[in-house]
Design a protein around this motif. Structure first.
Motif, PDB file in Angstrom:
ATOM      1  N   ALA A  21       0.833  -1.203   0.000  1.00  0.00           N
ATOM      2  CA  ALA A  21       0.000   0.000   0.000  1.00  0.00           C
ATOM      3  C   ALA A  21       0.870   1.257   0.000  1.00  0.00           C
ATOM      4  N   LEU A  22       1.947   1.234   0.762  1.00  0.00           N
ATOM      5  CA  LEU A  22       2.853   2.385   0.770  1.00  0.00           C
ATOM      6  C   LEU A  22       3.514   2.567  -0.594  1.00  0.00           C
ATOM      7  N   ASP A  23       3.867   1.473  -1.263  1.00  0.00           N
ATOM      8  CA  ASP A  23       4.431   1.567  -2.614  1.00  0.00           C
ATOM      9  C   ASP A  23       3.421   2.184  -3.578  1.00  0.00           C
ATOM     10  N   LYS A  24       2.169   1.773  -3.492  1.00  0.00           N
ATOM     11  CA  LYS A  24       1.138   2.333  -4.366  1.00  0.00           C
ATOM     12  C   LYS A  24       0.942   3.817  -4.088  1.00  0.00           C
ATOM     13  N   ALA A  25       0.959   4.188  -2.814  1.00  0.00           N
ATOM     14  CA  ALA A  25       0.826   5.602  -2.460  1.00  0.00           C
ATOM     15  C   ALA A  25       2.015   6.396  -3.010  1.00  0.00           C
ATOM     16  N   GLY A  26       3.205   5.816  -2.929  1.00  0.00           N
ATOM     17  CA  GLY A  26       4.386   6.479  -3.478  1.00  0.00           C
ATOM     18  C   GLY A  26       4.288   6.650  -4.986  1.00  0.00           C
ATOM     19  N   ASP A  27       3.814   5.619  -5.674  1.00  0.00           N
ATOM     20  CA  ASP A  27       3.646   5.711  -7.130  1.00  0.00           C
ATOM     21  C   ASP A  27       2.648   6.809  -7.488  1.00  0.00           C
ATOM     22  N   PHE A  28       1.567   6.907  -6.727  1.00  0.00           N
ATOM     23  CA  PHE A  28       0.582   7.956  -6.970  1.00  0.00           C
ATOM     24  C   PHE A  28       1.199   9.334  -6.727  1.00  0.00           C
ATOM     25  N   ALA A  29       1.960   9.466  -5.645  1.00  0.00           N
ATOM     26  CA  ALA A  29       2.599  10.747  -5.330  1.00  0.00           C
ATOM     27  C   ALA A  29       3.561  11.162  -6.441  1.00  0.00           C
ATOM     28  N   ARG A  32       1.758  12.941  -9.113  1.00  0.00           N
ATOM     29  CA  ARG A  32       1.294  14.270  -8.708  1.00  0.00           C
ATOM     30  C   ARG A  32       2.438  15.268  -8.523  1.00  0.00           C
ATOM     31  N   VAL A  44       8.821   6.812   1.420  1.00  0.00           N
ATOM     32  CA  VAL A  44       8.182   5.491   1.432  1.00  0.00           C
ATOM     33  C   VAL A  44       9.061   4.491   2.175  1.00  0.00           C
TER      34      VAL A  44
END
Length: 71
Positions: A21-29, A32, A44
């Protein structure tokens, strides 16, 4: 405080899922905030260290800073 303890227990039991989940959040960031990939990766990685044994979903990043000189 009971909620915090329950959250910590959940994170300890599901470290791999939390890391993903943290990796996915990092990819999204990264989408942006283009141009800040290194800082996002560092954040991350630091978050993943707090959730268990560190990042379990990708190989360790190469060290970017030189080691300190011998004393």
């Amino acid at each position: 405080m009971d909620f915090i303890n329950k959250a910590k227990d959940f994170i300890d039991k599901h470290d791999e899922q939390v890391d993903q989940a943290l990796d996915k959040a990092g990819d999204f960031a990264k989408t942006r905030f283009a141009g800040h990939d290194q800082q996002i990766d560092q954040a991350v990685d630091k978050a993943q260290e707090f959730t268990g044994q560190g990042d379990t979903t990708r190989p360790a990043a190469p060290r970017t800073t030189p080691p300190p000189p011998p004393a």
